[in-house]
Design a protein around this motif. Structure first.
Motif, PDB file in Angstrom:
ATOM      1  N   UNK A 100      31.899  26.415  30.317  1.00 50.69           N
ATOM      2  CA  UNK A 100      30.621  26.824  29.389  1.00 50.69           C
ATOM      3  C   UNK A 100      30.250  25.618  28.681  1.00 50.69           C
ATOM      4  N   UNK A 101      31.122  24.602  28.306  1.00 47.93           N
ATOM      5  CA  UNK A 101      30.963  23.527  27.587  1.00 47.93           C
ATOM      6  C   UNK A 101      30.041  22.458  28.680  1.00 47.93           C
ATOM      7  N   UNK A 102      30.365  22.658  29.856  1.00 41.97           N
ATOM      8  CA  UNK A 102      29.533  21.949  30.919  1.00 41.97           C
ATOM      9  C   UNK A 102      28.349  22.356  31.448  1.00 41.97           C
ATOM     10  N   UNK A 103      27.979  23.632  30.668  1.00 40.32           N
ATOM     11  CA  UNK A 103      26.508  24.183  30.979  1.00 40.32           C
ATOM     12  C   UNK A 103      26.756  25.133  32.256  1.00 40.32           C
ATOM     13  N   UNK A 104      27.892  25.491  32.744  1.00 39.51           N
ATOM     14  CA  UNK A 104      28.002  26.433  33.761  1.00 39.51           C
ATOM     15  C   UNK A 104      28.469  27.795  33.241  1.00 39.51           C
ATOM     16  N   UNK A 105      27.559  28.575  33.488  1.00 43.92           N
ATOM     17  CA  UNK A 105      27.575  30.033  32.902  1.00 43.92           C
ATOM     18  C   UNK A 105      29.080  30.589  33.623  1.00 43.92           C
ATOM     19  N   UNK A 106      29.832  31.319  32.442  1.00 42.68           N
ATOM     20  CA  UNK A 106      31.212  31.682  32.948  1.00 42.68           C
ATOM     21  C   UNK A 106      31.391  33.023  32.162  1.00 42.68           C
ATOM     22  N   UNK A 107      32.474  33.664  32.627  1.00 40.06           N
ATOM     23  CA  UNK A 107      32.978  34.807  32.013  1.00 40.06           C
ATOM     24  C   UNK A 107      34.555  35.011  32.469  1.00 40.06           C
ATOM     25  N   UNK A 108      35.146  36.083  32.044  1.00 38.03           N
ATOM     26  CA  UNK A 108      36.690  36.167  32.356  1.00 38.03           C
ATOM     27  C   UNK A 108      36.750  37.425  32.855  1.00 38.03           C
ATOM     28  N   UNK A 109      37.266  37.619  34.306  1.00 38.53           N
ATOM     29  CA  UNK A 109      37.498  38.936  34.563  1.00 38.53           C
ATOM     30  C   UNK A 109      38.963  39.272  34.618  1.00 38.53           C
ATOM     31  N   UNK A 110      39.279  40.539  34.544  1.00 35.75           N
ATOM     32  CA  UNK A 110      40.728  41.155  34.699  1.00 35.75           C
ATOM     33  C   UNK A 110      40.817  42.126  35.575  1.00 35.75           C
ATOM     34  N   UNK A 111      41.850  42.148  36.144  1.00 36.64           N
ATOM     35  CA  UNK A 111      42.237  43.301  37.306  1.00 36.64           C
ATOM     36  C   UNK A 111      43.437  43.120  37.557  1.00 36.64           C
ATOM     37  N   UNK A 112      43.550  43.013  39.050  1.00 35.13           N
ATOM     38  CA  UNK A 112      44.626  42.945  39.971  1.00 35.13           C
ATOM     39  C   UNK A 112      44.403  42.025  41.190  1.00 35.13           C
ATOM     40  N   UNK A 113      45.464  41.204  41.449  1.00 35.19           N
ATOM     41  CA  UNK A 113      45.707  40.321  42.834  1.00 35.19           C
ATOM     42  C   UNK A 113      45.329  41.380  43.813  1.00 35.19           C
ATOM     43  N   UNK A 114      45.274  40.902  45.181  1.00 32.57           N
ATOM     44  CA  UNK A 114      45.495  41.711  46.429  1.00 32.57           C
ATOM     45  C   UNK A 114      46.901  42.455  46.613  1.00 32.57           C
ATOM     46  N   UNK A 115      46.712  43.608  46.813  1.00 34.34           N
ATOM     47  CA  UNK A 115      48.042  44.369  47.000  1.00 34.34           C
ATOM     48  C   UNK A 115      48.711  44.000  48.267  1.00 34.34           C
ATOM     49  N   UNK A 116      50.130  44.550  48.310  1.00 38.71           N
ATOM     50  CA  UNK A 116      51.145  44.300  49.422  1.00 38.71           C
ATOM     51  C   UNK A 116      50.650  45.136  50.668  1.00 38.71           C
ATOM     52  N   UNK A 117      50.805  44.244  51.851  1.00 43.05           N
ATOM     53  CA  UNK A 117      50.527  45.407  53.087  1.00 43.05           C
ATOM     54  C   UNK A 117      51.776  46.206  53.223  1.00 43.05           C
ATOM     55  N   UNK A 118      51.563  47.392  53.420  1.00 50.08           N
ATOM     56  CA  UNK A 118      52.647  48.493  53.710  1.00 50.08           C
ATOM     57  C   UNK A 118      52.490  48.912  55.361  1.00 50.08           C
ATOM     58  N   UNK A 119      51.697  48.619  56.218  1.00 54.59           N
ATOM     59  CA  UNK A 119      51.318  49.014  57.250  1.00 54.59           C
ATOM     60  C   UNK A 119      50.177  49.919  57.514  1.00 54.59           C
ATOM     61  N   UNK A 120      49.557  50.080  58.515  1.00 55.16           N
ATOM     62  CA  UNK A 120      48.524  51.129  58.773  1.00 55.16           C
ATOM     63  C   UNK A 120      47.431  50.789  57.683  1.00 55.16           C
ATOM     64  N   UNK A 121      47.055  49.618  57.679  1.00 57.42           N
ATOM     65  CA  UNK A 121      45.926  49.453  56.848  1.00 57.42           C
ATOM     66  C   UNK A 121      46.058  49.941  55.121  1.00 57.42           C
ATOM     67  N   UNK A 122      47.375  50.175  54.769  1.00 57.50           N
ATOM     68  CA  UNK A 122      47.457  50.610  53.658  1.00 57.50           C
ATOM     69  C   UNK A 122      48.133  49.533  52.584  1.00 57.50           C
ATOM     70  N   UNK A 123      47.674  49.176  51.236  1.00 52.94           N
ATOM     71  CA  UNK A 123      48.169  48.381  50.493  1.00 52.94           C
ATOM     72  C   UNK A 123      48.642  48.961  49.122  1.00 52.94           C
ATOM     73  N   UNK A 124      49.556  48.296  48.817  1.00 54.89           N
ATOM     74  CA  UNK A 124      49.951  48.744  47.430  1.00 54.89           C
ATOM     75  C   UNK A 124      49.839  47.771  46.120  1.00 54.89           C
ATOM     76  N   UNK A 125      49.582  48.278  45.001  1.00 55.21           N
ATOM     77  CA  UNK A 125      49.164  47.279  43.798  1.00 55.21           C
ATOM     78  C   UNK A 125      50.415  48.007  42.735  1.00 55.21           C
ATOM     79  N   UNK A 126      51.160  46.991  42.153  1.00 54.13           N
ATOM     80  CA  UNK A 126      52.134  47.567  41.212  1.00 54.13           C
ATOM     81  C   UNK A 126      51.821  46.722  39.863  1.00 54.13           C
ATOM     82  N   UNK A 127      52.674  46.888  38.926  1.00 58.11           N
ATOM     83  CA  UNK A 127      52.328  46.170  37.604  1.00 58.11           C
ATOM     84  C   UNK A 127      52.481  44.786  37.588  1.00 58.11           C
ATOM     85  N   UNK A 128      53.174  44.349  38.641  1.00 55.20           N
ATOM     86  CA  UNK A 128      53.553  42.696  38.546  1.00 55.20           C
ATOM     87  C   UNK A 128      52.022  41.944  38.969  1.00 55.20           C
TER      88      UNK A 128
END
Length: 812
Positions: free
Chosen positions: A495-523
């Motif tokens: 923002x100090x450089x004039x670039x519009x910015x904001x902060x997003x919160x969520x999860x990184x991509x889940x771990x692959x568990x096979x059969x196109x299934x992914x798992x997201x945990x607290x880490x």
């Protein structure tokens, strides 16, 4: 243990048990040990002050002073003297600042909140104040029944704020502590009445039966209070009907938006890392390996924290409006099926960005913010166990396309480049320094990302959480932090450089568990910045080192030879996701291959809030205070115990015992010694050459005792002479009452200052020093004797050798 000591212990216990209902308010439980330490010290201070001759109303004032000192040392140690041992001149100002931050956190965070210093200060101080109130009412003024009012206030506030996090166990423990306090005082009151029931053949049965009855009544009352509500019908409506959600309307949607701050969940998860599965999803596209699941976007920065500005929420519909800033409508989309676990009880709906649509079983439980695309819950625990489907756009620009984007509309620029006035100038200066060789907004953003992910920065969850101006300045100086620091700092610098910015919160991509299934945990909780580029809208950047997935459009590849277009590409991303390391010994295979199961994982597993209790400053201060108190109160405590041992029961025959009713010779002499020492403490030193009768006369004249006190001293002296000089001493009456009467007369003649001096620094305590000196001399003599006996065989051997050597010499 005396009744007053019991009441002191039970008052502290009742406060400690009632304070357990506050545990659900914060994400960690370590602050309760701080509170218990404060309760213990406050109770000890009250016990000591009640032994002095000061007025009763001075006891809570002294406890308040002790509580203030503990809070200054515990929460303002940075401005304390001697390395944090004693409060300094700026400690009060620092404590006020921490308290102000805590009050701001109350308005910003929902339950459970992160263990910020301000919130911990408020909780610990509240428990300390309740402890003082209970101690004052129950012990100082002996009104244990009224002590239930502050205990009830503590329980009501804590349980009311905890909501569903409360438990019947908290009520049971708080009620049990209060009943124990009531029983202790009630038992003392009954014992003062004497024997109530007479005429039975079994002596002593009356008081025991009464005690048993009191216990039964208390246990029965507690059981009824816990069990009866379980059989009563539940009334969900409350006194005032507030609609389906029980909240207030927001955005004209008619629902009550649950204003949860996503940073609360994120910071809590980082403070107490856990690999418990929170979410699973299925996606049959390459987007599944790189898709971040965004729960919310924070667009306003006020210098204290990043937050979501007033959301323009509407009813949740199946399809969403096109994302802000996206020029093309011909963008491929991918769909997925999501299943939240029962462990994910609160939070905004995790969705890949930008979401094109979502389908939930109960749309009325959710609202959507049309500006940021955030889906907010309309009731508590709306996400728990929820299964939903979502569709997301697959926007994949190239670096060349981002270098040639058009200008940002004023509506976007004015809102998303705002900065607080108190933002340190060093933030802007550092942003300009890092991006001095960049010519476009994209190159400047890429320069910032590369700088943060370089070896100059270290990822660590042991750093204090925070996204305000001060936290950003500290982060740029120390260059240590976790995703919250990296994301908020890059957004502010952009923002100090004039670039519009904001902060997003969520999860990184889940771990692959096979059969196109992914798992997201607290880490996998994560935060990242989103920057705006005209024609493509909001794009994710990843400044946190060793975490997350670098977007392909930020990869160091050559720009394409063909002319850039505004059409988003669908090129596949090759970068693999890097999830946070597991804190368990069973590390994920993907992380093990990438070498992420080492020290960083251990550091994440051991992350915790800064321990105020275990800091060496606090431990040193407490040790010094306890040593000083022990030094000051040792003479007083010793004299009090000696007085009780000397007087005892005064020789009375206990019920059911055989033997003489009068005191023994040893008890008579002990009573006389107590009378002499009491006079010595109050300014009349003993004269060993005087007889007991002459000594009693001298004490009565010097202290100007009244007739009753002088007569009591004379009776003690006469009994002492009989024991010392008569052939057979016949003392039929106990002398403890006479000693106390004479002592009261002595105390009445010296005034409050004299009584205070006699209590705190009794001159007769010199005998304690004499005993200590005698013990040291005896130990020294004993040691010398043992050493001499141990060395005797050696001396005998040496003597024999000398004699033998002398006999062997012959004259020359």
């Amino acid at each position: 243990m005396t009744t007053r000591a019991k009441l002191t212990v039970y008052s502290a216990l009742a406060t400690a048990l009632a304070s357990l209902c506050l545990l659900p308010l914060l994400t960690t439980k370590g602050w309760i040990t701080h509170a218990y330490l404060v309760v213990t010290v406050v109770a000890a201070a009250g016990a000591g002050l009640r032994r002095t001759p000061f007025y009763r109303w001075t006891v809570p004032l002294g406890q308040l002073l002790v509580l203030t000192v503990l809070l200054l040392v515990g929460f303002a140690s940075s401005t304390a003297l001697w390395g944090g041992v004693l409060p300094g001149t700026q400690s009060v100002h620092t404590l006020a600042q921490v308290l102000g931050q805590g009050l701001d956190d109350i308005r910003e965070y929902s339950i459970p909140a992160p263990p910020n210093p301000g919130l911990r200060l408020i909780l610990v101080a509240s428990v300390g104040l309740i402890a003082i109130a209970v101690d004052t009412v129950a012990v100082t003024y002996r009104r244990s029944a009224l002590a239930g009012l502050p205990l009830l206030a503590l329980y009501s506030v804590g349980n009311g704020l905890a909501g569903d996090g409360g438990s019947w166990a908290w009520f049971g423990l708080a009620a049990a502590g209060y009943l124990v306090l009531l029983f202790a005082e009630g038992q003392d009151r009954v014992s003062r009445w004497g024997r109530i029931f007479r005429g039975t053949s079994r002596q002593g049965e009356g008081s025991g039966a009464l005690s048993q009855g009191g216990r039964r009544i208390g246990v029965l009352a507690l059981a009824v209070a816990l069990l009866v509500p379980a059989f009563l019908p539940r009334w969900e409506g409350g006194l005032i009907h507030t609609g389906p959600s029980g909240g207030t309307a927001a955005g004209g949607a008619g629902g009550g938006i649950t204003t949860l701050d996503p940073l609360v969940t994120l910071e809590a998860a980082l403070a107490t890392p856990s690999n418990v599965e929170l979410l699973t999803y299925r996606m049959d596209s390459s987007l599944a390996d790189t898709a971040y699941l965004r729960t919310g976007s924070l667009d306003e920065f006020d210098g204290t924290a990043w937050k979501l500005s007033n959301p323009g929420v509407t009813e949740l519909k199946t399809t969403f409006a096109p994302p802000e800033g996206l020029a093309s409508t011909n963008v491929p989309s991918e769909s997925g099926d999501f299943q939240a676990s029962d462990k994910l009880e609160s939070g905004w709906l995790p969705l890949p960005y930008p979401a094109a649509g979502v389908s939930v079983p109960n749309p009325g439980d959710w609202r959507v913010d049309t500006l940021t695309g955030t889906v907010l819950p309309d009731r508590d625990k709306a996400i728990k166990g929820l299964r939903y489907q979502a569709t997301a756009l697959d926007i994949r620009p190239t670096a060349a396309e981002l270098r040639s984007v058009g200008s940002v509309p004023p509506k976007i620029s004015d809102h998303y480049t705002q900065l607080p006035k108190d933002l340190p100038a060093s933030v802007r200066e550092k942003a300009q320094e890092v991006t001095r060789n960049a010519s476009t907004a994209y190159d400047r953003a890429l320069a910032l990302q590369d700088w943060f992910t370089s070896s100059e920065f270290t990822y660590s969850t042991k750093i204090k959480a925070g996204t305000g101006s001060t936290a950003i300045e500290t982060f740029l100086r120390d260059r240590k932090g976790f995703c919250v620091h990296f994301a908020s700092t890059m957004a502010a610098m952009s923002r100090t450089l004039g670039i519009p910015a904001r902060v997003a919160v969520g999860f990184t991509p889940g771990d692959a568990k096979g059969n196109d299934r992914y798992s997201v945990n607290g880490l996998m909780y994560h935060a990242w910045p989103e920057l705006y580029f005209q024609g493509f809208g909001w794009l994710r950047f990843e400044p946190t080192p060793t975490r997350g997935v670098q977007p392909r459009y930020t990869a160091p590849v050559a720009a394409p030879a063909t002319a850039p277009t505004q059409q988003p590409t669908a090129a596949a991303q090759s970068t693999a996701p890097v999830a946070a390391p597991s804190s368990s010994s069973d590390c994920d295979p993907k992380l093990r291959r990438m070498g992420e199961c080492g020290n960083d994982g251990k550091a994440a597993a051991g992350a915790h809030q800064d321990s105020w209790l275990l800091s060496w400053q606090v431990l040193t201060t407490l040790a010094a205070v306890l040593a000083l108190l022990a030094l000051l109160f040792t003479p007083m405590i010793w004299r009090e115990r000696l007085r009780r041992r000397r007087l005892g029961t005064g020789g009375r025959r206990r019920p059911g015992e055989d033997g003489p009713a009068g005191p023994t010779d040893a008890q008579v002499l002990a009573a006389w010694d107590e009378l002499i020492d009491s006079a010595w403490d109050l300014g009349i030193p003993p004269v060993d050459s005087q007889t007991p009768r002459a000594a009693a006369r001298r004490i009565a004249e010097a202290a100007e005792l009244d007739e009753a006190s002088a007569a009591a001293a004379g009776r003690v002296a006469l009994a002492t002479e009989r024991v010392l000089y008569a052939r057979s001493a016949e003392v039929s009456e106990p002398l403890a009452a006479d000693v106390r009467t004479a002592r009261d007369g002595l105390r009445a003649g010296v005034g409050r200052v004299g009584r205070t001096k006699a209590a705190l620094l009794p001159p007769s305590a010199a005998t304690l020093w004499w005993r200590f000196s005698d013990a040291v001399v005896a130990a020294r003599l004993a040691t010398r004797g043992l050493a001499s006996r141990a060395a005797a065989p050696s001396r005998r051997v040496l003597g024999r050798l000398r004699r033998r050597g002398g006999g062997d010499r012959t004259p020359s």
